[in-house]
Design a protein around this motif. Sequence first.
Motif, PDB file in Angstrom:
ATOM      1  N   GLU A   1      45.816 -30.564 -62.974  1.00  0.00           N
ATOM      2  CA  GLU A   1      45.673 -30.416 -64.419  1.00  0.00           C
ATOM      3  C   GLU A   1      46.789 -29.495 -64.888  1.00  0.00           C
ATOM      4  O   GLU A   1      47.104 -28.513 -64.230  1.00  0.00           O
TER       5      GLU A   1
ATOM      6  N   ARG B   1      48.204 -30.200 -73.050  1.00  0.00           N
ATOM      7  CA  ARG B   1      47.380 -30.226 -71.839  1.00  0.00           C
ATOM      8  C   ARG B   1      47.212 -31.674 -71.415  1.00  0.00           C
ATOM      9  O   ARG B   1      47.004 -32.559 -72.245  1.00  0.00           O
TER      10      ARG B   1
ATOM     11  N   VAL C   1      46.282 -34.319 -67.591  1.00  0.00           N
ATOM     12  CA  VAL C   1      45.873 -34.428 -66.193  1.00  0.00           C
ATOM     13  C   VAL C   1      46.795 -35.440 -65.526  1.00  0.00           C
ATOM     14  O   VAL C   1      47.020 -36.527 -66.055  1.00  0.00           O
TER      15      VAL C   1
END
Length: 155
Positions: A133, A140, A142
């Motif tokens: 992550e 942000r 993953v």
Amino acid sequence: MSTQTPAPLHWKLVIDAADPHAQADFWAAALHYTAEDNSALIERLLSGGALSGEATVEYHGRPAFRDLIAVRHPDDPYDRETGTGLGRRLLFQRVPEPKTAKNRLHLDLHAGPERRAQEVARLEALGARVVREVTEPAGRWVVLTDPEGNEFCVQ
């Protein structure tokens, strides 16, 4: 004297794979795309002697090319004679060698912060694996791998 803007080019992203049909199943499910149905074209090529039976496999109950298959956006146009998509497509082609290095090109799936965890869990259930992550000032996301180890991101 007028200058005309050239028409945009059609394109597809070609991805090497050990098992193109399994990759097509994964990415069709991951993206909510449709696996292309080239069976009418394949049957014409077989009956005309332009394609051998060894070059085909059965895929979801219909003939398919053994070494390649594409998935397409379900809303995009496609050629009804061949089943070939004319819009957003991923084509998986069989290659003998395994993946050995980091992708130089990858897909980013945009789920949004409110759906990111749900999408990551859904993709893991399809066979993806979470690598890490990432949280940076820019955002942000993953990083995952598909069943053959190709990296992609969910933002």
